[in-house]
Write an enzyme that holds these catalytic residues in place. Structure first.
Site, PDB file in Angstrom:
ATOM      1  N   CYS A 152       0.939  -0.997  -0.005  1.00 16.73           N
ATOM      2  CA  CYS A 152      -0.231   0.090   0.091  1.00 16.73           C
ATOM      3  C   CYS A 152       1.004   1.181   0.055  1.00 16.73           C
ATOM      4  O   CYS A 152       1.985   1.198   0.400  1.00 16.73           O
ATOM      5  CB  CYS A 152      -1.055   0.135   0.937  1.00 16.73           C
ATOM      6  SG  CYS A 152      -1.963  -1.236   1.582  1.00 16.73           S
TER       7      CYS A 152
ATOM      8  N   LYS B 216       5.421  -4.217  -5.776  1.00 19.35           N
ATOM      9  CA  LYS B 216       6.750  -4.145  -5.605  1.00 19.35           C
ATOM     10  C   LYS B 216       7.466  -4.249  -4.345  1.00 19.35           C
ATOM     11  O   LYS B 216       8.702  -4.952  -4.513  1.00 19.35           O
ATOM     12  CB  LYS B 216       6.970  -2.452  -6.115  1.00 19.35           C
ATOM     13  CG  LYS B 216       8.424  -1.994  -6.204  1.00 19.35           C
ATOM     14  CD  LYS B 216       9.454  -2.717  -7.236  1.00 19.35           C
ATOM     15  CE  LYS B 216      10.579  -2.243  -7.353  1.00 19.35           C
ATOM     16  NZ  LYS B 216      11.392  -3.238  -8.476  1.00 19.35           N
TER      17      LYS B 216
ATOM     18  N   TRP C 237      -2.924  -2.514  -1.843  1.00 18.12           N
ATOM     19  CA  TRP C 237      -2.629  -3.919  -2.078  1.00 18.12           C
ATOM     20  C   TRP C 237      -3.286  -4.743  -0.972  1.00 18.12           C
ATOM     21  O   TRP C 237      -2.879  -4.854  -0.057  1.00 18.12           O
ATOM     22  CB  TRP C 237      -1.174  -3.996  -2.255  1.00 18.12           C
ATOM     23  CG  TRP C 237      -0.872  -5.397  -2.754  1.00 18.12           C
ATOM     24  CD1 TRP C 237      -0.818  -5.883  -4.177  1.00 18.12           C
ATOM     25  CD2 TRP C 237      -0.507  -6.705  -2.349  1.00 18.12           C
ATOM     26  NE1 TRP C 237      -0.600  -7.282  -4.389  1.00 18.12           N
ATOM     27  CE2 TRP C 237      -0.380  -7.764  -3.141  1.00 18.12           C
ATOM     28  CE3 TRP C 237      -0.203  -6.975  -0.967  1.00 18.12           C
ATOM     29  CZ2 TRP C 237       0.142  -9.159  -2.999  1.00 18.12           C
ATOM     30  CZ3 TRP C 237       0.301  -8.458  -0.541  1.00 18.12           C
ATOM     31  CH2 TRP C 237       0.463  -9.427  -1.479  1.00 18.12           C
TER      32      TRP C 237
ATOM     33  N   ASN D 108      -0.655   1.361   6.064  1.00 10.77           N
ATOM     34  CA  ASN D 108       0.084   0.363   5.308  1.00 10.77           C
ATOM     35  C   ASN D 108       0.783  -0.523   6.509  1.00 10.77           C
ATOM     36  O   ASN D 108       1.246  -0.005   7.239  1.00 10.77           O
ATOM     37  CB  ASN D 108       1.373   1.008   4.639  1.00 10.77           C
ATOM     38  CG  ASN D 108       2.280   0.233   3.931  1.00 10.77           C
ATOM     39  OD1 ASN D 108       1.962  -0.912   3.480  1.00 10.77           O
ATOM     40  ND2 ASN D 108       3.421   0.795   3.906  1.00 10.77           N
ATOM     41  N   GLY D 109       0.426  -1.958   6.161  1.00 10.75           N
ATOM     42  CA  GLY D 109       0.868  -3.026   6.992  1.00 10.75           C
ATOM     43  C   GLY D 109      -0.070  -3.778   7.567  1.00 10.75           C
ATOM     44  O   GLY D 109      -1.194  -3.687   7.148  1.00 10.75           O
TER      45      GLY D 109
ATOM     46  N   HIS E  38      18.661 -35.026 -16.222  1.00  8.41           N
ATOM     47  CA  HIS E  38      18.047 -35.771 -15.192  1.00  8.41           C
ATOM     48  C   HIS E  38      16.310 -35.704 -14.942  1.00  8.41           C
ATOM     49  O   HIS E  38      15.991 -35.776 -14.043  1.00  8.41           O
ATOM     50  CB  HIS E  38      18.798 -35.233 -13.694  1.00  8.41           C
ATOM     51  CG  HIS E  38      20.258 -35.756 -14.002  1.00  8.41           C
ATOM     52  ND1 HIS E  38      20.696 -36.887 -13.928  1.00  8.41           N
ATOM     53  CD2 HIS E  38      21.433 -34.773 -14.235  1.00  8.41           C
ATOM     54  CE1 HIS E  38      22.007 -36.840 -14.123  1.00  8.41           C
ATOM     55  NE2 HIS E  38      22.335 -35.659 -14.259  1.00  8.41           N
TER      56      HIS E  38
ATOM     57  N   GLU F  31       7.254 -13.350 -14.393  1.00 10.76           N
ATOM     58  CA  GLU F  31       6.460 -12.151 -13.808  1.00 10.76           C
ATOM     59  C   GLU F  31       5.859 -11.238 -14.787  1.00 10.76           C
ATOM     60  O   GLU F  31       4.526 -10.958 -14.467  1.00 10.76           O
ATOM     61  CB  GLU F  31       7.533 -11.226 -13.320  1.00 10.76           C
ATOM     62  CG  GLU F  31       7.887 -11.517 -11.933  1.00 10.76           C
ATOM     63  CD  GLU F  31       9.126 -10.632 -11.356  1.00 10.76           C
ATOM     64  OE1 GLU F  31      10.139 -10.525 -12.001  1.00 10.76           O
ATOM     65  OE2 GLU F  31       8.640  -9.731 -10.710  1.00 10.76           O
TER      66      GLU F  31
ATOM     67  N   LYS G  65      11.850 -13.521 -14.380  1.00  7.41           N
ATOM     68  CA  LYS G  65      11.592 -12.203 -15.102  1.00  7.41           C
ATOM     69  C   LYS G  65      10.377 -12.517 -16.342  1.00  7.41           C
ATOM     70  O   LYS G  65       9.321 -11.846 -16.344  1.00  7.41           O
ATOM     71  CB  LYS G  65      12.605 -11.605 -16.063  1.00  7.41           C
ATOM     72  CG  LYS G  65      12.799 -10.239 -16.020  1.00  7.41           C
ATOM     73  CD  LYS G  65      13.308  -9.569 -14.755  1.00  7.41           C
ATOM     74  CE  LYS G  65      12.994  -9.919 -13.429  1.00  7.41           C
ATOM     75  NZ  LYS G  65      13.387  -9.492 -12.274  1.00  7.41           N
TER      76      LYS G  65
ATOM     77  N   ARG H  47       3.464   0.370  -5.040  1.00  8.90           N
ATOM     78  CA  ARG H  47       3.221  -0.509  -3.918  1.00  8.90           C
ATOM     79  C   ARG H  47       2.214  -1.225  -3.760  1.00  8.90           C
ATOM     80  O   ARG H  47       1.884  -1.889  -2.818  1.00  8.90           O
ATOM     81  CB  ARG H  47       3.370   0.730  -2.911  1.00  8.90           C
ATOM     82  CG  ARG H  47       4.533   1.379  -2.751  1.00  8.90           C
ATOM     83  CD  ARG H  47       4.390   2.402  -1.721  1.00  8.90           C
ATOM     84  NE  ARG H  47       4.501   1.783  -0.378  1.00  8.90           N
ATOM     85  CZ  ARG H  47       5.464   1.181   0.187  1.00  8.90           C
ATOM     86  NH1 ARG H  47       6.706   1.224  -0.252  1.00  8.90           N
ATOM     87  NH2 ARG H  47       5.192   0.358   1.344  1.00  8.90           N
TER      88      ARG H  47
ATOM     89  N   GLU I 206      16.819 -16.280 -13.026  1.00  7.10           N
ATOM     90  CA  GLU I 206      16.569 -14.866 -12.910  1.00  7.10           C
ATOM     91  C   GLU I 206      15.619 -14.879 -14.506  1.00  7.10           C
ATOM     92  O   GLU I 206      14.724 -13.893 -14.624  1.00  7.10           O
ATOM     93  CB  GLU I 206      17.602 -13.819 -12.942  1.00  7.10           C
ATOM     94  CG  GLU I 206      17.148 -12.613 -13.141  1.00  7.10           C
ATOM     95  CD  GLU I 206      16.223 -11.750 -12.128  1.00  7.10           C
ATOM     96  OE1 GLU I 206      15.767 -12.823 -11.133  1.00  7.10           O
ATOM     97  OE2 GLU I 206      15.842 -10.780 -12.395  1.00  7.10           O
TER      98      GLU I 206
HETATM   99  C1  F6R Z   1      11.285  -9.779  -8.981  1.00  6.96           C
HETATM  100  C2  F6R Z   1      11.426  -8.911  -7.924  1.00  6.96           C
HETATM  101  C3  F6R Z   1      11.042  -9.688  -6.590  1.00  6.96           C
HETATM  102  C4  F6R Z   1      12.110  -8.807  -5.549  1.00  6.96           C
HETATM  103  C5  F6R Z   1      11.679  -9.354  -4.371  1.00  6.96           C
HETATM  104  C6  F6R Z   1      12.683  -8.940  -3.095  1.00  6.96           C
HETATM  105  O1  F6R Z   1      11.422  -8.882 -10.331  1.00  6.96           O
HETATM  106  O2  F6R Z   1      11.257  -7.700  -7.910  1.00  6.96           O
HETATM  107  O3  F6R Z   1      11.375 -10.834  -6.816  1.00  6.96           O
HETATM  108  O4  F6R Z   1      13.164  -9.050  -5.979  1.00  6.96           O
HETATM  109  O5  F6R Z   1      10.389  -9.154  -3.751  1.00  6.96           O
HETATM  110  O6  F6R Z   1      12.522  -7.581  -3.088  1.00  6.96           O
HETATM  111  P1  F6R Z   1      13.729  -6.562  -2.456  1.00  6.96           P
HETATM  112  O7  F6R Z   1      14.885  -6.786  -3.165  1.00  6.96           O
HETATM  113  O8  F6R Z   1      12.985  -5.261  -2.406  1.00  6.96           O
HETATM  114  O9  F6R Z   1      13.924  -6.988  -1.048  1.00  6.96           O
END
Ligand code: F6R
Length: 613
Positions: A2, A608, A74, A100-101, A508, A492, A489, A27, A485
């Protein structure tokens, strides 16, 4: 999760709040709301969906007032719907809260307040805060309404538990906002005749770059004329604002269609800025004693998602350059597994936001075990940086796209620096070798500037494969985490199914999923494992895979009979190469998602920063 924004000033607060909410959408974006104090009454408008929906509804209602608060949500308690969106009101409708929280004891409080006659309109934990303040106002001491509200909020903080940051606006106290912080982010922007309360700096950066970062347990009051900070004990506390050097343009898209694309292109600069801050006195820079770093016998890396993949690469860096054994854990697992209390252990928490609840939890556990803790973090003053003993900041600027790109390569750069300094400190590498490697590292941003030129080629290749239902990513050694990764990506942003594997593992089991046309992206730099990667290409192709190699010009030439397409990247050396290879996979994910028409910067179901466990 949020985003919160509050404004007190001399102008109509509505455009400030709507604009601030748009900057905070990363957020959370399942619903949004705004409350404006107009002629002694609160006008509240709320809407399900993104801030654009709220903006439309606000235009219709047309509230006008010099104090207001807003929220983008969120969901954590209660589904996304208008009743559950913030701001939440007390029974009188005169007092509103944005939060928020998570309030952990909200059910108990709700029962208690209901028994006292309070009527709840939502399923949220937030609403209890509004009713509890209303209840506490009945007995709150104070000569003025501002003092009474302050005391009621303070009492409320003593009664709620959990991780929270919230803002309060009361119709009886015009030109007055209260902000509270406890384990969720909250910052204050100090303007001229106007002040802002927000979850993050981009919300008000257009208007001021003078920022006060609140600490856990602190409260703040804002009027158009000034800001007062209160410590845990409720006493006034002097403060010195931090001057943020990011300008608003940096925090915005800079002409690209999406933040993700802009942020991929930001990478040469991000690496340069990150390296600029590293210096000879590394211990001092990160706030740890050189003696502690020299004596290290174990490194534990904890992180989530993309940051975890950076940690996996760092294991190769640290073990190679410093000869120290490294374990890498998903932060959410580290918290709950038995971790031996080893001596001379450094826990490194990697986090872009510095607010990831799982990573903070893992840091606290490491501290309980007596380990020193170091954050690799991008956000100045964020929770992780305050909890850890030391911090090495990545300097990639705000990352707005939910999918992390520039933060990842900046984390890898910082972790590379860490590995070199640890190796120099414990004598695993000589000063001469250190200098040579460091000099090579300083050329990385130049290589990165070359690498981002591959966008056109990648875009072209995705045209062939973007409709495939399933993708494979293969790498080995230091490029294995890059395969993970690449798959993350793509998942996502394009919602396609994708998996990353160590190339040696496919025989395997995973090879059975390959069918005609399965796009298989193979990371194959021209190193000692090149021939083995070539065999992996042949094995996959023989089963119908469409093989795309990420390699150098020379590698593409050598592999031409075993692959279908090549993405050619420059070569920066074995350990720097993953930082370049990942760019190909970032563009690959971007263009696949773009062709599929996905919401690239705000993929469904994601937010995020994940500030809840
Ligand atoms: C993927 C992504 C998430 C963050 C993860 C950790 O693109 O952004 O997997 O890497 O939520 O977030 P931080 O780095 O902010 O602790």
């Amino acid at each position: 999760m949020c985003g919160i924004i509050g404004y007190v000033g001399k102008k109509n607060s509505v455009p400030y709040i709507i604009d601030g909410l748009k900057k905070l959408e990363y957020r959370g974006y399942d619903s949004a709301g705004i409350s404006i104090l107009q002629d002694g009454h609160l006008i509240t408008v709320r809407a399900v969906g993104k801030v654009a929906e709220l903006e439309k509804a606000t235009l219709l209602a047309n509230p006008q007032g010099q104090s207001g608060i807003g929220h983008t949500r969120w969901a954590t308690h209660g589904k996304p719907c208008e009743e559950n969106s913030h701001p939440h009101r007390d029974c009188s409708g005169d007092l509103v809260v944005v939060h928020n929280g998570i309030i952990e004891n909200f059910l108990t409080l709700r029962e208690k307040l209901s028994a006292l006659g309070h009527k709840f309109k939502s399923e949220t934990d937030t609403e209890v805060i509004a009713h509890l303040i209303e209840e506490n106002l009945k007995t709150a001491p104070g000569q003025t309404n501002q003092e009474r509200l302050f005391n009621a909020v303070r009492k409320t903080n003593g009664e709620i538990s959990g991780a929270y940051a919230y803002g309060v606006l009361w119709a009886q106290t015009p030109d007055f906002l209260i902000g509270v912080k406890n384990q969720s982010p909250m910052v204050v922007g100090l303007g001229k005749n106007e002040n802002f309360l927000a979850s993050d700096v981009p919300a008000f950066l257009k208007h001021t770059n003078k920022v006060l970062f609140l600490e856990d347990g602190e409260m703040v009051t804002l009027t158009s004329k000034g800001v007062t900070l209160f410590g845990k004990d409720g006493q006034e506390k002097p403060f010195k604002p931090t001057k943020i050097t990011w300008d608003q343009k940096t925090a915005e898209k800079g002409g690209y269609e999406h933040f993700m694309l802009k942020e991929i292109y930001d990478q040469p600069q991000a690496i340069e800025d990150t390296l600029r801050t590293a210096q000879t006195d590394f211990g001092k820079l990160v706030g740890l004693k050189m003696g502690d770093l020299r004596a290290l016998q174990n490194v534990h890396i904890v992180a989530c998602g993309t940051a975890y993949h950076a940690g996996l690469v760092a294991k190769y860096y640290i073990e190679n350059f410093a000869g120290i054994p490294v374990t890498v854990d998903l932060a959410s697992e580290y918290k709950y597994r038995t971790v031996p209390r080893t001596p001379h252990t450094l826990a490194v928490a990697v986090s872009q936001s510095g607010e990831t609840a799982d990573t903070i939890g893992a840091v606290r556990k490491a501290q309980e075990l007596g380990f020193k803790t170091l954050a690799i973090c991008n956000v100045l003053g964020s929770t992780i940086t305050r909890v850890c003993d030391g911090t090495f900041y990545t300097h990639c600027g705000p990352e707005i796209s939910v999918a992390s790109t520039k933060a990842f390569t900046s984390q890898l750069t910082s972790l590379y620096v860490l590995a070199l300094f640890l190796g120099k400190a414990n004598g695993n590498i000589s000063a001469t070798v250190f200098n040579k490697l460091y000099k090579e590292l300083l050329t990385l941003s130049k290589y990165m500037a070359e690498t981002v030129k591959i966008e056109y080629d990648v875009r072209h290749i995705t045209k062939k494969v973007y409709k495939a239902p399933h993708f494979l990513f293969l790498g080995r050694n230091v490029n294995f985490p890059i395969a993970l990764e690449g798959a993350l990506k793509l998942k996502e942003v394009s919602y396609r199914s994708a998996e990353g594997f160590a190339a040696g593992e496919i025989k395997h089991g995973p090879i059975s999923i390959i069918e005609k046309g399965t796009p298989t992206i193979v990371l194959m730099p021209p190193d000692e494992l090149f021939e083995k990667m070539l065999s992996a290409c042949q094995e996959c192709r023989a089963r119908g895979a469409f093989v795309i190699a990420v390699t150098t010009q020379e590698g593409a030439q050598k592999a031409k009979d075993c692959i279908d397409k090549a993405i050619v990247v420059p070569y920066a050396g074995e350990f720097l190469q993953p930082i370049l290879n990942v760019v190909a996979l970032q563009f690959f994910a971007y263009w696949t998602a773009k062709r599929l028409g996905c919401d690239i910067d705000q993929p469904r179901n994601l937010a995020k920063s994940v500030t809840v466990e």
